[in-house]
Design a protein around this motif. Structure first.
Motif, mmCIF file in Angstrom:
data_model
loop_
_atom_site.group_PDB
_atom_site.id
_atom_site.type_symbol
_atom_site.label_atom_id
_atom_site.label_comp_id
_atom_site.label_asym_id
_atom_site.label_seq_id
_atom_site.Cartn_x
_atom_site.Cartn_y
_atom_site.Cartn_z
ATOM 1 N N ASN A 168 -1.675 21.834 -2.260
ATOM 2 C CA ASN A 168 -2.931 21.489 -1.605
ATOM 3 C C ASN A 168 -3.377 20.073 -1.982
ATOM 4 O OD1 ASN A 168 -5.198 22.245 0.043
ATOM 5 N ND2 ASN A 168 -6.405 22.350 -1.838
ATOM 6 N N GLU A 169 -3.263 19.756 -3.263
ATOM 7 C CA GLU A 169 -3.672 18.431 -3.754
ATOM 8 C C GLU A 169 -2.789 17.323 -3.156
ATOM 9 O OE1 GLU A 169 -3.660 16.410 -8.093
ATOM 10 O OE2 GLU A 169 -4.901 18.212 -7.946
ATOM 11 N N ILE A 170 -1.475 17.552 -3.117
ATOM 12 C CA ILE A 170 -0.546 16.534 -2.609
ATOM 13 C C ILE A 170 -0.780 16.282 -1.119
ATOM 14 C CG2 ILE A 170 1.897 16.040 -2.113
ATOM 15 C CD1 ILE A 170 2.536 17.458 -4.807
ATOM 16 N N PHE A 171 -0.956 17.360 -0.342
ATOM 17 C CA PHE A 171 -1.109 17.185 1.103
ATOM 18 C C PHE A 171 -2.479 16.604 1.485
ATOM 19 C CE2 PHE A 171 2.601 20.096 1.485
ATOM 20 C CZ PHE A 171 3.406 19.206 2.194
ATOM 21 N N ASN A 172 -3.391 16.538 0.517
ATOM 22 C CA ASN A 172 -4.681 15.885 0.767
ATOM 23 C C ASN A 172 -4.695 14.430 0.294
ATOM 24 O OD1 ASN A 172 -6.286 17.840 2.103
ATOM 25 N ND2 ASN A 172 -6.408 19.007 0.203
ATOM 26 N N MET A 173 -3.543 13.948 -0.195
ATOM 27 C CA MET A 173 -3.457 12.555 -0.656
ATOM 28 C C MET A 173 -3.592 11.593 0.515
ATOM 29 S SD MET A 173 -0.305 12.590 -3.391
ATOM 30 C CE MET A 173 -0.521 13.158 -5.077
ATOM 31 N N ASP A 174 -3.941 10.345 0.172
ATOM 32 C CA ASP A 174 -4.043 9.285 1.170
ATOM 33 C C ASP A 174 -2.664 9.010 1.777
ATOM 34 O OD1 ASP A 174 -4.835 7.180 2.698
ATOM 35 O OD2 ASP A 174 -5.678 5.988 1.078
ATOM 36 N N ASP A 175 -2.649 8.615 3.042
ATOM 37 C CA ASP A 175 -1.394 8.324 3.728
ATOM 38 C C ASP A 175 -0.838 6.942 3.399
ATOM 39 O OD1 ASP A 175 -0.968 10.660 4.959
ATOM 40 O OD2 ASP A 175 -1.795 10.115 6.895
ATOM 41 N N ILE A 176 -1.681 6.062 2.886
ATOM 42 C CA ILE A 176 -1.280 4.663 2.677
ATOM 43 C C ILE A 176 -0.931 4.426 1.209
ATOM 44 C CG2 ILE A 176 -2.029 2.252 2.815
ATOM 45 C CD1 ILE A 176 -1.595 3.556 5.532
ATOM 46 N N VAL A 177 0.158 3.693 0.960
ATOM 47 C CA VAL A 177 0.549 3.328 -0.401
ATOM 48 C C VAL A 177 0.182 1.865 -0.626
ATOM 49 C CG1 VAL A 177 2.498 3.058 -1.986
ATOM 50 C CG2 VAL A 177 2.445 4.996 -0.419
ATOM 51 N N ASN A 178 -0.636 1.623 -1.635
ATOM 52 C CA ASN A 178 -1.066 0.257 -1.929
ATOM 53 C C ASN A 178 -0.110 -0.398 -2.920
ATOM 54 O OD1 ASN A 178 -2.413 -2.115 -2.362
ATOM 55 N ND2 ASN A 178 -4.144 -1.192 -3.453
ATOM 56 N N LEU A 179 0.581 -1.437 -2.484
ATOM 57 C CA LEU A 179 1.488 -2.174 -3.370
ATOM 58 C C LEU A 179 0.934 -3.570 -3.671
ATOM 59 C CD1 LEU A 179 4.995 -1.222 -1.872
ATOM 60 C CD2 LEU A 179 3.800 -0.188 -3.795
ATOM 61 N N ASP A 180 -0.378 -3.700 -3.575
ATOM 62 C CA ASP A 180 -1.012 -5.005 -3.834
ATOM 63 C C ASP A 180 -1.309 -5.162 -5.316
ATOM 64 O OD1 ASP A 180 -1.244 -6.949 -1.976
ATOM 65 O OD2 ASP A 180 -2.932 -6.042 -0.917
ATOM 66 N N PHE A 181 -0.292 -5.521 -6.087
ATOM 67 C CA PHE A 181 -0.473 -5.758 -7.515
ATOM 68 C C PHE A 181 -0.340 -7.253 -7.795
ATOM 69 C CE2 PHE A 181 0.924 -1.321 -7.226
ATOM 70 C CZ PHE A 181 -0.009 -0.700 -8.029
ATOM 71 N N ASP A 182 -0.636 -7.633 -9.032
ATOM 72 C CA ASP A 182 -0.627 -9.064 -9.351
ATOM 73 C C ASP A 182 0.750 -9.546 -9.807
ATOM 74 O OD1 ASP A 182 -0.542 -7.795 -11.763
ATOM 75 O OD2 ASP A 182 -2.116 -8.984 -12.729
ATOM 76 N N CYS A 183 1.800 -8.879 -9.355
ATOM 77 C CA CYS A 183 3.156 -9.331 -9.668
ATOM 78 C C CYS A 183 4.031 -9.128 -8.435
ATOM 79 C CB CYS A 183 3.721 -8.574 -10.866
ATOM 80 S SG CYS A 183 3.988 -6.818 -10.547
ATOM 81 N N PRO A 184 5.103 -9.893 -8.304
ATOM 82 C CA PRO A 184 5.983 -9.752 -7.140
ATOM 83 C C PRO A 184 6.685 -8.394 -7.130
ATOM 84 C CG PRO A 184 6.422 -11.782 -8.355
ATOM 85 C CD PRO A 184 5.557 -10.948 -9.222
ATOM 86 N N ILE A 185 6.712 -7.760 -5.959
ATOM 87 C CA ILE A 185 7.385 -6.468 -5.779
ATOM 88 C C ILE A 185 8.300 -6.561 -4.564
ATOM 89 C CG2 ILE A 185 7.081 -4.000 -5.294
ATOM 90 C CD1 ILE A 185 4.332 -4.145 -6.542
ATOM 91 N N THR A 186 9.513 -6.037 -4.699
ATOM 92 C CA THR A 186 10.392 -5.946 -3.539
ATOM 93 C C THR A 186 11.017 -4.557 -3.471
ATOM 94 O OG1 THR A 186 12.112 -7.100 -2.282
ATOM 95 C CG2 THR A 186 12.550 -6.763 -4.617
ATOM 96 N N ILE A 187 11.408 -4.171 -2.265
ATOM 97 C CA ILE A 187 12.072 -2.881 -2.038
ATOM 98 C C ILE A 187 13.496 -3.153 -1.564
ATOM 99 C CG2 ILE A 187 12.149 -0.860 -0.496
ATOM 100 C CD1 ILE A 187 9.083 -0.904 -0.492
ATOM 101 N N ILE A 188 14.451 -2.453 -2.166
ATOM 102 C CA ILE A 188 15.843 -2.512 -1.701
ATOM 103 C C ILE A 188 16.244 -1.103 -1.270
ATOM 104 C CG2 ILE A 188 18.239 -3.027 -2.271
ATOM 105 C CD1 ILE A 188 17.200 -4.894 -4.487
ATOM 106 N N GLN A 189 16.638 -0.951 -0.037
ATOM 107 C CA GLN A 189 17.061 0.354 0.491
ATOM 108 C C GLN A 189 18.530 0.278 0.902
ATOM 109 O OE1 GLN A 189 15.105 3.329 1.006
ATOM 110 N NE2 GLN A 189 17.111 4.237 1.391
ATOM 111 N N VAL A 190 19.342 1.127 0.278
ATOM 112 C CA VAL A 190 20.753 1.225 0.686
ATOM 113 C C VAL A 190 20.825 2.155 1.889
ATOM 114 C CG1 VAL A 190 23.099 1.857 -0.012
ATOM 115 C CG2 VAL A 190 21.525 0.859 -1.692
ATOM 116 N N LEU A 191 21.380 1.661 2.978
ATOM 117 C CA LEU A 191 21.410 2.427 4.228
ATOM 118 C C LEU A 191 22.537 3.455 4.206
ATOM 119 C CD1 LEU A 191 20.728 -0.493 6.700
ATOM 120 C CD2 LEU A 191 19.162 1.356 6.140
ATOM 121 N N ALA A 192 22.310 4.527 3.466
ATOM 122 C CA ALA A 192 23.319 5.588 3.382
ATOM 123 C C ALA A 192 22.702 6.891 3.856
ATOM 124 C CB ALA A 192 23.807 5.716 1.946
ATOM 125 N N GLY A 193 23.348 7.565 4.789
ATOM 126 C CA GLY A 193 22.839 8.850 5.273
ATOM 127 C C GLY A 193 21.759 8.691 6.322
ATOM 128 N N GLY A 194 21.416 9.812 6.955
ATOM 129 C CA GLY A 194 20.473 9.802 8.064
ATOM 130 C C GLY A 194 19.057 9.449 7.670
#
Length: 240
Positions: A168-194
Motif C-alpha cells: 500500500n505504501e509503495i503504490f502510493n509513492m510519487d511517480d516522479i524521481v528527483n535526480l536534482d542533486f548537487d553532483c553530476p549523475i549519469t545513467i548507463i543502460q545495457v540494452l539486453a532483453g525486452g
C-alpha cells in the motif's frame, strides 16, 4: 595488499587497493545478486565485473563496497550502513573525502537516499541499469506472479513491515524521481532483453531532471564499460 575484508554490524565489507593510488575513492553499491562474505565477493567472482574492478584499480581508484544486508531494496538499515562505511573508509584510508558512487540495479535505491545524507561528500554518480523506483519495479513484476511474490517477501523482510502495508505504501509513492542533486549523475543502460526498451521509456516518464541523459549501450559493448566509467569519473576530478 590487493584487498581487505572487514565486518561492520555483522556485514562483510571489502576495500580493493590499487598499486598506484590517485587518492580518489569509489563506493560500489551492488544489485540484487551482489554479495560480500569473509573471503568472496560478487564483483570479483563475476568475470565482467572483475574486469571493471581491475580497470578501475589500474586507473588508481580505491574501491570499497558492502554486503548491505543482501537484498535490501533501499532499506534505511542499508543506507545507514553505507553511510557508516563511507565514514570508516575516509577515516582509515588516505582518500579525498569526496567520493564517486557506482550503483547497479537495486543499489540505486540505496544510492539516491545516500546522496541526501552525504551532500557535499559525493563527487559524481553512475547508475548502471538502475531501478529508480520501487513503485515502477513492482508494477513491472506484477505480470510475473512467482517473481512478484518473491519480491514482496524480500521487501517485507528488508523493511520489516507486513506485505499488505508495504504494498500500500509503495503504490502510493510519487511517480516522479528527483535526480536534482548537487553532483553530476549519469545513467548507463545495457540494452539486453525486452525490458531495456521499457526502461528507456520509463526514464523519459519519471526522471524529473532535464540534466540526465541516459547512455544506452549494446550488450556486445559491455567490455567497454570500464573505460566509459573511468572517463566519466575522471571528468569530475579537476576540483578537489
Amino acid at each position: 595488499m590487493e584487498n581487505r575484508h572487514f565486518q561492520m554490524d555483522t556485514q562483510w565489507n571489502i576495500i580493493h587497493y590499487p598499486e598506484k593510488p590517485t587518492g580518489f575513492g569509489i563506493l560500489i553499491i551492488g544489485d540484487e545478486r551482489h554479495f560480500i562474505d569473509e573471503g568472496k565477493c560478487f564483483w570479483t567472482q563475476n568475470e565482467g565485473k572483475l574486469a571493471i574492478i581491475n580497470e578501475l584499480k589500474d586507473a588508481g581508484y580505491t574501491i570499497f563496497s558492502s554486503n548491505l544486508y543482501g537484498r535490501n531494496w533501499g532499506s534505511e538499515n542499508a543506507v545507514e550502513l553505507a553511510q557508516r562505511l563511507y565514514q570508516h573508509v575516509i577515516r582509515s584510508e588516505i582518500l579525498n573525502n569526496k567520493i564517486h558512487v557506482l550503483a547497479e540495479g537495486m543499489g540505486t535505491l540505496v544510492a539516491l537516499k545516500l546522496l541526501e545524507k552525504l551532500q557535499g561528500c559525493i563527487r559524481s554518480v553512475i547508475l548502471l541499469n538502475p531501478i529508480l523506483s520501487l513503485k515502477h519495479h513492482l508494477e513491472q513484476e506484477k505480470e510475473h506472479k512467482f517473481f512478484y511474490k518473491k519480491l514482496m517477501r524480500e521487501l517485507s523482510s528488508a523493511y520489516q513491515m507486513s506485505q499488505s502495508s508495504l504494498e500500500n505504501e509503495i503504490f502510493n509513492m510519487d511517480d516522479i524521481v528527483n535526480l536534482d542533486f548537487d553532483c553530476p549523475i549519469t545513467i548507463i543502460q545495457v540494452l539486453a532483453g525486452g525490458r531495456s526498451y521499457t526502461q528507456s521509456k520509463l526514464y523519459q516518464r519519471i526522471i524529473q531532471s532535464p540534466k540526465i541523459n541516459p547512455t544506452f549501450i549494446l550488450p556486445e559493448k559491455k567490455p567497454q564499460l570500464g573505460k566509459i566509467i573511468i572517463k566519466f569519473f575522471n571528468g569530475h576530478e579537476t576540483v578537489l
